[in-house]
Design a protein around this motif. Structure first.
Motif, PDB file in Angstrom:
ATOM      1  N   ALA A  14       0.676   5.097  -8.933  1.00  0.00           N
ATOM      2  CA  ALA A  14       0.054   6.371  -9.342  1.00  0.00           C
ATOM      3  C   ALA A  14       0.348   7.453  -8.306  1.00  0.00           C
ATOM      4  O   ALA A  14      -0.555   8.036  -7.705  1.00  0.00           O
ATOM      5  N   THR A  15       1.619   7.730  -8.093  1.00  0.00           N
ATOM      6  CA  THR A  15       2.032   8.641  -7.027  1.00  0.00           C
ATOM      7  C   THR A  15       1.481  10.048  -7.194  1.00  0.00           C
ATOM      8  O   THR A  15       1.254  10.748  -6.214  1.00  0.00           O
ATOM      9  N   SER A  16       1.253  10.483  -8.416  1.00  0.00           N
ATOM     10  CA  SER A  16       0.753  11.853  -8.619  1.00  0.00           C
ATOM     11  C   SER A  16      -0.682  12.014  -8.161  1.00  0.00           C
ATOM     12  O   SER A  16      -1.169  13.139  -8.017  1.00  0.00           O
ATOM     13  N   LEU A  17      -1.386  10.895  -7.917  1.00  0.00           N
ATOM     14  CA  LEU A  17      -2.775  10.951  -7.451  1.00  0.00           C
ATOM     15  C   LEU A  17      -2.923  10.458  -6.014  1.00  0.00           C
ATOM     16  O   LEU A  17      -4.047  10.381  -5.516  1.00  0.00           O
ATOM     17  N   ASP A  18      -1.815  10.131  -5.364  1.00  0.00           N
ATOM     18  CA  ASP A  18      -1.870   9.441  -4.072  1.00  0.00           C
ATOM     19  C   ASP A  18      -2.171  10.417  -2.945  1.00  0.00           C
ATOM     20  O   ASP A  18      -1.272  10.979  -2.318  1.00  0.00           O
ATOM     21  N   SER A  19      -3.459  10.601  -2.658  1.00  0.00           N
ATOM     22  CA  SER A  19      -3.854  11.503  -1.575  1.00  0.00           C
ATOM     23  C   SER A  19      -3.659  10.865  -0.209  1.00  0.00           C
ATOM     24  O   SER A  19      -3.558  11.562   0.798  1.00  0.00           O
ATOM     25  N   ALA A  20      -3.639   9.543  -0.132  1.00  0.00           N
ATOM     26  CA  ALA A  20      -3.468   8.864   1.152  1.00  0.00           C
ATOM     27  C   ALA A  20      -2.040   8.986   1.659  1.00  0.00           C
ATOM     28  O   ALA A  20      -1.811   9.108   2.858  1.00  0.00           O
ATOM     29  N   LEU A  21      -1.067   8.972   0.767  1.00  0.00           N
ATOM     30  CA  LEU A  21       0.337   8.984   1.150  1.00  0.00           C
ATOM     31  C   LEU A  21       0.996  10.339   0.932  1.00  0.00           C
ATOM     32  O   LEU A  21       1.930  10.690   1.631  1.00  0.00           O
ATOM     33  N   GLY A  22       0.504  11.105  -0.042  1.00  0.00           N
ATOM     34  CA  GLY A  22       1.141  12.380  -0.338  1.00  0.00           C
ATOM     35  C   GLY A  22       2.495  12.207  -0.987  1.00  0.00           C
ATOM     36  O   GLY A  22       3.442  12.935  -0.686  1.00  0.00           O
ATOM     37  N   SER A  23       2.617  11.217  -1.880  1.00  0.00           N
ATOM     38  CA  SER A  23       3.896  10.923  -2.507  1.00  0.00           C
ATOM     39  C   SER A  23       4.139  11.721  -3.775  1.00  0.00           C
ATOM     40  O   SER A  23       5.079  11.448  -4.504  1.00  0.00           O
ATOM     41  N   SER A  29       0.809  -1.208   0.000  1.00  0.00           N
ATOM     42  CA  SER A  29       0.000   0.000   0.000  1.00  0.00           C
ATOM     43  C   SER A  29       0.846   1.265   0.000  1.00  0.00           C
ATOM     44  O   SER A  29       0.535   2.225  -0.697  1.00  0.00           O
ATOM     45  N   LYS A  30       1.934   1.265   0.765  1.00  0.00           N
ATOM     46  CA  LYS A  30       2.749   2.474   0.912  1.00  0.00           C
ATOM     47  C   LYS A  30       3.816   2.598  -0.164  1.00  0.00           C
ATOM     48  O   LYS A  30       4.040   3.687  -0.698  1.00  0.00           O
ATOM     49  N   TYR A  31       4.478   1.487  -0.490  1.00  0.00           N
ATOM     50  CA  TYR A  31       5.617   1.558  -1.394  1.00  0.00           C
ATOM     51  C   TYR A  31       5.408   0.829  -2.718  1.00  0.00           C
ATOM     52  O   TYR A  31       6.306   0.861  -3.563  1.00  0.00           O
ATOM     53  N   GLY A  32       4.278   0.168  -2.897  1.00  0.00           N
ATOM     54  CA  GLY A  32       4.062  -0.574  -4.125  1.00  0.00           C
ATOM     55  C   GLY A  32       4.945  -1.802  -4.230  1.00  0.00           C
ATOM     56  O   GLY A  32       5.312  -2.216  -5.337  1.00  0.00           O
ATOM     57  N   ARG A  69       4.804  15.424  -5.925  1.00  0.00           N
ATOM     58  CA  ARG A  69       5.939  16.343  -5.838  1.00  0.00           C
ATOM     59  C   ARG A  69       5.683  17.519  -4.911  1.00  0.00           C
ATOM     60  O   ARG A  69       6.524  17.891  -4.111  1.00  0.00           O
ATOM     61  N   SER A  70       4.503  18.140  -5.001  1.00  0.00           N
ATOM     62  CA  SER A  70       4.257  19.372  -4.268  1.00  0.00           C
ATOM     63  C   SER A  70       2.824  19.402  -3.765  1.00  0.00           C
ATOM     64  O   SER A  70       1.887  19.121  -4.526  1.00  0.00           O
ATOM     65  N   PHE A  71       2.647  19.750  -2.488  1.00  0.00           N
ATOM     66  CA  PHE A  71       1.305  19.879  -1.940  1.00  0.00           C
ATOM     67  C   PHE A  71       0.585  21.077  -2.543  1.00  0.00           C
ATOM     68  O   PHE A  71      -0.612  21.010  -2.847  1.00  0.00           O
ATOM     69  N   THR A  72       1.290  22.184  -2.698  1.00  0.00           N
ATOM     70  CA  THR A  72       0.646  23.377  -3.242  1.00  0.00           C
ATOM     71  C   THR A  72       0.215  23.149  -4.684  1.00  0.00           C
ATOM     72  O   THR A  72      -0.855  23.598  -5.097  1.00  0.00           O
ATOM     73  N   TYR A  73       1.034  22.455  -5.435  1.00  0.00           N
ATOM     74  CA  TYR A  73       0.654  22.094  -6.795  1.00  0.00           C
ATOM     75  C   TYR A  73      -0.634  21.283  -6.777  1.00  0.00           C
ATOM     76  O   TYR A  73      -1.536  21.498  -7.594  1.00  0.00           O
ATOM     77  N   GLN A  74      -0.727  20.348  -5.822  1.00  0.00           N
ATOM     78  CA  GLN A  74      -1.926  19.515  -5.733  1.00  0.00           C
ATOM     79  C   GLN A  74      -3.166  20.359  -5.427  1.00  0.00           C
ATOM     80  O   GLN A  74      -4.254  20.092  -5.939  1.00  0.00           O
ATOM     81  N   LEU A  75      -2.995  21.380  -4.603  1.00  0.00           N
ATOM     82  CA  LEU A  75      -4.121  22.272  -4.290  1.00  0.00           C
ATOM     83  C   LEU A  75      -4.562  23.037  -5.528  1.00  0.00           C
ATOM     84  O   LEU A  75      -5.760  23.134  -5.830  1.00  0.00           O
ATOM     85  N   TYR A  76      -3.597  23.600  -6.252  1.00  0.00           N
ATOM     86  CA  TYR A  76      -3.924  24.294  -7.499  1.00  0.00           C
ATOM     87  C   TYR A  76      -4.621  23.360  -8.479  1.00  0.00           C
ATOM     88  O   TYR A  76      -5.573  23.739  -9.169  1.00  0.00           O
ATOM     89  N   GLY A 106       4.644  15.260  14.621  1.00  0.00           N
ATOM     90  CA  GLY A 106       4.628  14.570  13.332  1.00  0.00           C
ATOM     91  C   GLY A 106       3.275  14.611  12.659  1.00  0.00           C
ATOM     92  O   GLY A 106       2.938  13.719  11.879  1.00  0.00           O
ATOM     93  N   ILE A 107       2.486  15.646  12.957  1.00  0.00           N
ATOM     94  CA  ILE A 107       1.180  15.782  12.321  1.00  0.00           C
ATOM     95  C   ILE A 107       1.337  16.608  11.052  1.00  0.00           C
ATOM     96  O   ILE A 107       1.903  17.698  11.078  1.00  0.00           O
ATOM     97  N   TRP A 108       0.881  16.058   9.974  1.00  0.00           N
ATOM     98  CA  TRP A 108       0.836  16.802   8.711  1.00  0.00           C
ATOM     99  C   TRP A 108      -0.555  16.616   8.143  1.00  0.00           C
ATOM    100  O   TRP A 108      -1.212  15.630   8.403  1.00  0.00           O
ATOM    101  N   PHE A 109      -0.982  17.588   7.383  1.00  0.00           N
ATOM    102  CA  PHE A 109      -2.366  17.580   6.934  1.00  0.00           C
ATOM    103  C   PHE A 109      -2.463  16.944   5.560  1.00  0.00           C
ATOM    104  O   PHE A 109      -1.798  17.373   4.608  1.00  0.00           O
ATOM    105  N   HIS A 110      -3.297  15.905   5.474  1.00  0.00           N
ATOM    106  CA  HIS A 110      -3.435  15.179   4.230  1.00  0.00           C
ATOM    107  C   HIS A 110      -4.016  16.088   3.152  1.00  0.00           C
ATOM    108  O   HIS A 110      -4.707  17.067   3.434  1.00  0.00           O
ATOM    109  N   SER A 111      -3.734  15.752   1.935  1.00  0.00           N
ATOM    110  CA  SER A 111      -4.045  16.644   0.816  1.00  0.00           C
ATOM    111  C   SER A 111      -5.537  16.905   0.680  1.00  0.00           C
ATOM    112  O   SER A 111      -5.953  18.003   0.316  1.00  0.00           O
ATOM    113  N   ARG A 112      -6.367  15.902   0.969  1.00  0.00           N
ATOM    114  CA  ARG A 112      -7.811  16.114   0.845  1.00  0.00           C
ATOM    115  C   ARG A 112      -8.301  17.148   1.848  1.00  0.00           C
ATOM    116  O   ARG A 112      -9.210  17.910   1.560  1.00  0.00           O
ATOM    117  N   LEU A 113      -7.713  17.157   3.041  1.00  0.00           N
ATOM    118  CA  LEU A 113      -8.097  18.169   4.032  1.00  0.00           C
ATOM    119  C   LEU A 113      -7.746  19.565   3.531  1.00  0.00           C
ATOM    120  O   LEU A 113      -8.555  20.499   3.626  1.00  0.00           O
TER     121      LEU A 113
END
Length: 883
Positions: A296-305, A47-50, A307-314, A554-561
């Motif tokens: 499919a790392t560019s779509l991985d909202s569960a892991l955030g793998s 699940s995490k590393y394929g 390139r950029s969180f801000t890019y994902q928001l845009y 170690g809290i980081w906010f997942h991309s969907r949030l």
């Protein structure tokens, strides 16, 4: 609203380890002993590393990382006796008195490692395969590895921890009050005694293991001191220190394999379509076979793998605006079924067709637009996909903008004119596409410029010294997340050690308690004595600003949030503009109605209509108040969601909200965790509903006070309410005085007077019951309107249901995403993942049985209260199998 009293200290540390165990388990029925099976580990790696491994390797891998004690073993009476006699020695005894009894007792059989697996006995019980598990103690011993490696440094404070644990460990087999010997001679008898003193009977009976433990600490005859003990704890894991820098801005996957997760399929070992068959063909008993599959790392909202969180928001803003303007612009084509049935049935058919095709259009649009555009967010420095993705992005955005805004058709112009927000939506979409285009093409341009600068003295340009560290044009790279996770793991593990050492120290002194009974007593008395008020609105944003929330917890906010937060902000702005537009239209409509009344010749009707139709000022004032209330509510909802998320995470981590011991945890969260994809839409529409409801309620409250037809009635109702409130306040004063005189806690200081007062108060309350009805109606209405916009908190209690149907499910979907993200990125899980990867990559050269046994002893001595978390020994029945 989100603050709570958070327990701290050793007890909270154990609760967090139980939480970690609950997140890692994958079977249908949760194991409340906190064990993690090899199958759980293999699924985590996939699940995490394929990484795909053979199912048959599950137990072997679990054993290889320290889980070589079975979770279900035979009863002690069915086991052979040990081969060593338990020996005691202390400060007054000579070390030569420790004699090894090499003769096995009569009837005893040599205990082989395989016997621990198969569960064979002499009582007629059938042999069967027993799955292997990691328990809390074994997981903690893995988590301790980086801290133990620091103890190799002579200047490290961790050397004191090793010395303290060693002293306590020797005390447990000594018989003096002051403790064990400062330095004792290593021998197999000594190691056997150490293992038996901690209840590790099966390990103690393994002669090869005991011998290996002696060798790993320096060999028989050497002194067991803090240096040799530190060597025994770390000699088999030194590769970890060589390959992983715990403070570097890279993830452990990249540290170990040397490439990004997005490159694993192209650079790592892979198999054909039938992975299982391919792995079996090259199976090796000494090494684990594995293969990488696409994630499919560019779509991985569960892991955030990506390139950029801000890019994902845009990217999500682009996708949402694109879907909205496509739906508005072309939605007319989705309806229009011609039928010859009744009008009502035809409407039903049309609506079914509309909603089905709308969902289908959104689905196809996301596949054709979002997926190609998201390829620009891949963390692959060797790929030219960002440039291809940028061309798709610009093509999608410009096509729609030209069709509707630059050279619109007649129908397109009607849509733009009729829907006031259509123009801003398309403009926002174009702006976002330009931002993303600039960010995506910057990498290929930078790469070209970098090659051009190769002839320079430094060999590379500043712009692209490396793919990870390059400055993102409009984004925050995810490597900062990886660095924060590493720092948080160090901080949390150090805090766990310090909390344990505080309980080893005698109260009000600087002396340490050496006996386990004394340490356990301190755990009972002080293990959960510390608390702090945390997770409030101010506390959360303050710690976000200082980044201590990331470095310490170690809290980081997942991309969907974050996507939901940005979506809520955009929705608030759009709804604000829409409310202004609707208010303007209502004012124009009211003015037209009043103008028609003036021209009406029927005087009686005109007189009533002039009263019934509100004035322009009434509409404007009511709407302004409603809009103001709505905006305050929206801002409050947006600002509370992140603190609420932090509060929920900390409550689960510290055991305030149960996981491992919650009988409904599986049914509520684990069985359908995939439903977390509801959350972005839920956040958007929940906020929309709450804003519109408060706009209506706020405007209505003002309007009925100033509207001519309801003005007198509202004055009478207001007078009634004021009279009730004043009377209720008087009653509260009287009740307070009587309470002081005649009651104390649950008892009566004057029973006779208290009974009389109770009767009088009950009678008085019957006359004031109208106030209760009005107050409950107002409170429930406003609370429901506000919590309508909150999917992060449960509004209705869990027992508010009809049969098995629960009304408020959205908060549970919200928490599922928290659990999914935590199950992949919690600092402890990140560290465990690094251990699994190291074992997978370096095989037998990383972690061996002797080192695992020494670290287990270290954990048992440092945190002896984890003994209750050791795997329970129970008999095996024929049908007792892993779920």
């Amino acid at each position: 609203m989100s603050s709570f009293i958070m327990p701290t200290g050793a007890s909270a540390d154990i609760k967090e380890l139980e939480y970690i165990a609950a997140l890692q388990q994958t079977q249908k029925v949760i194991r409340t002993d906190g064990t993690v099976s090899g199958a759980d580990i293999l699924l985590f790696l996939k699940s995490k590393y394929g990484i795909v491994m053979l199912d048959s390797d599950a137990d072997r891998f679990s054993r290889a990382v320290g889980g070589f004690l079975p979770a279900k073993v035979e009863e002690e009476s069915a086991k052979p006796s040990g081969w060593l006699k338990k020996l005691k020695f202390g400060g007054k005894k000579n070390k030569d008195d420790a004699v090894v009894d090499t003769e096995k007792p009569t009837g005893a059989e040599e205990v082989k490692e395989e016997d621990n697996y198969d569960g064979a006995d002499n009582a007629g019980m059938k042999k069967k395969r027993i799955p292997l598990y990691l328990d809390i103690v074994q997981m903690l011993s893995l988590l301790m590895i980086p801290q133990l490696l620091l103890a190799d440094d002579e200047n490290s404070a961790d050397q004191d921890v090793v010395q303290r644990v060693l002293s306590s460990m020797l005390t447990s087999i000594g018989d003096t009050e002051s403790g064990g010997l400062e330095e004792v001679e290593l021998s197999e008898a000594l190691v056997w005694n150490l293992l038996m003193s901690r209840g590790e009977k099966i390990l103690a009976e393994d002669k090869e293991l005991v011998k290996a433990m002696v060798e790993s600490a320096g060999g028989a005859g050497c002194k067991l001191n803090k240096e040799s003990f530190a060597k025994a704890l770390t000699s088999d894991v030194m590769d970890f220190k060589k390959h992983i820098d715990m403070t570097s801005p890279t993830d452990v996957f990249q540290d170990i394999w040397g490439f990004h997760l997005a490159q694993s399929v192209s650079k790592g070992p892979t198999c054909d379509s039938k992975i299982e068959d391919a792995l079996k063909e090259k199976n090796d008993d000494n090494q684990f076979q594995y293969s990488f599959v696409k994630t499919a790392t560019s779509l991985d909202s569960a892991l955030g793998s990506f390139r950029s969180f801000t890019y994902q928001l845009y990217l999500w803003v682009f996708n949402l605006t694109f879907l909205l303007y496509v739906n508005i612009g072309y939605g007319e084509t989705l309806s229009g079924i011609n039928c010859w049935h009744s009008h009502f049935m035809c409407d039903i058919a049309n609506n079914i067709w509309f909603w089905f095709t709308l969902g289908l259009v959104f689905w196809v649009t996301a596949a054709l637009v979002f997926i190609p555009v998201s390829l620009g967010n891949m963390n692959d420095p060797d790929s030219w996909l960002p440039l291809i993705s940028s061309l798709c992005l610009l093509g999608y955005s410009l096509t729609g903008y030209i069709n509707f805004m630059v050279h619109p058709t007649e129908r397109a112009q009607e849509i733009v004119d009729s829907f006031v927000l259509y123009g801003p939506l398309m403009t926002l979409n174009l702006v976002i596409s330009v931002i993303l285009f600039v960010d995506m093409v910057s990498y290929p341009i930078g790469e070209f410029w970098n090659k051009r600068d190769d002839a320079k003295e430094d060999g590379e340009s500043y712009y692209l010294s490396s793919f990870e560290s390059r400055p993102y044009t409009f984004g925050v790279p995810t490597f900062k997340l990886k660095s924060d996770k590493k720092l948080a793991a160090i901080f949390k593990t150090s805090r766990l050690i310090n909390n344990a050492l505080q309980l080893h120290k005698k109260p009000d002194t600087d002396k340490y308690a050496l006996k386990e009974s004394e340490v356990m007593r301190e755990y009972v008395l002080r293990g959960s004595a510390h608390e702090e008020n945390t997770a409030s609105l101010v506390w959360t944003w303050k710690n976000i600003w200082s980044r201590s929330l990331f470095w310490h917890e170690g809290i980081w906010f997942h991309s969907r949030l974050l996507v939901g937060q940005v979506t809520m902000i955009i929705t608030t702005c759009l709804i604000f503009a829409l409310m202004i537009h609707v208010t303007s239209n209502m004012v124009d409509t009211v003015e037209e109605w009043r103008a028609d009344i003036v021209d009406d010749s029927m005087s009686s009707a005109s007189e009533f209509a002039s009263k019934a139709i509100p004035k322009k000022g009434d509409v404007i004032l009511s709407s302004i108040v409603g809009i103001s209330v709505s905006m305050v509510v929206a801002i409050t909802l947006i600002s509370l969601q992140i603190p609420s998320t932090v509060s929920t995470i900390l409550k689960y981590r510290t055991g305030v909200m149960p996981t491992l011991h919650d009988p409904f945890f599986t049914a509520k969260y684990r069985n359908n965790a995939d439903l977390m994809f509801y959350n972005v839409a839920n956040q958007l529409y929940a906020l929309l509903g709450s804003m519109l409801l408060f706009w209506f309620l706020g405007g209505l409250a003002v309007f009925i006070y100033i509207w001519e037809l309801t003005r007198d009635g509202m004055k009478a109702l207001t007078a009634l309410c004021i009279g009730l409130v004043v009377t209720i306040l008087m009653k509260m004063v009287v009740v307070g005085e009587f309470r002081k005189r005649y009651n104390q806690a649950f008892h009566r200081t004057n029973p006779a007077a208290a009974n009389v007062v109770a009767l009088l108060m009950e009678s008085w309350q019957l006359g004031l019951g109208a106030g209760v009805a009005l107050s409950r109606f107002a409170i429930f209405l406003l609370a429901a309107a506000f919590w309508l916009g909150r999917i992060d908190e449960v509004f209705l209690a869990e027992n508010v249901r009809i049969g098995t149907y629960a009304f408020d499910l959205l908060p549970f979907h919200f928490r599922k995403e928290i659990f999914v993200y935590e199950a992949h990125t919690h600092p402890y899980i990140e560290r465990l993942g690094s251990m699994y990867l190291m074992k997978l990559k370096y095989g037998d050269t990383f972690i061996n049985d002797a080192g695992s046994a020494w670290r287990r002893l270290f954990v048992n001595v440092l945190v002896p209260w984890t003994a209750k978390m050791r795997m329970k020994r129970r008999s095996i029945s024929e049908g007792d199998e892993e779920d």
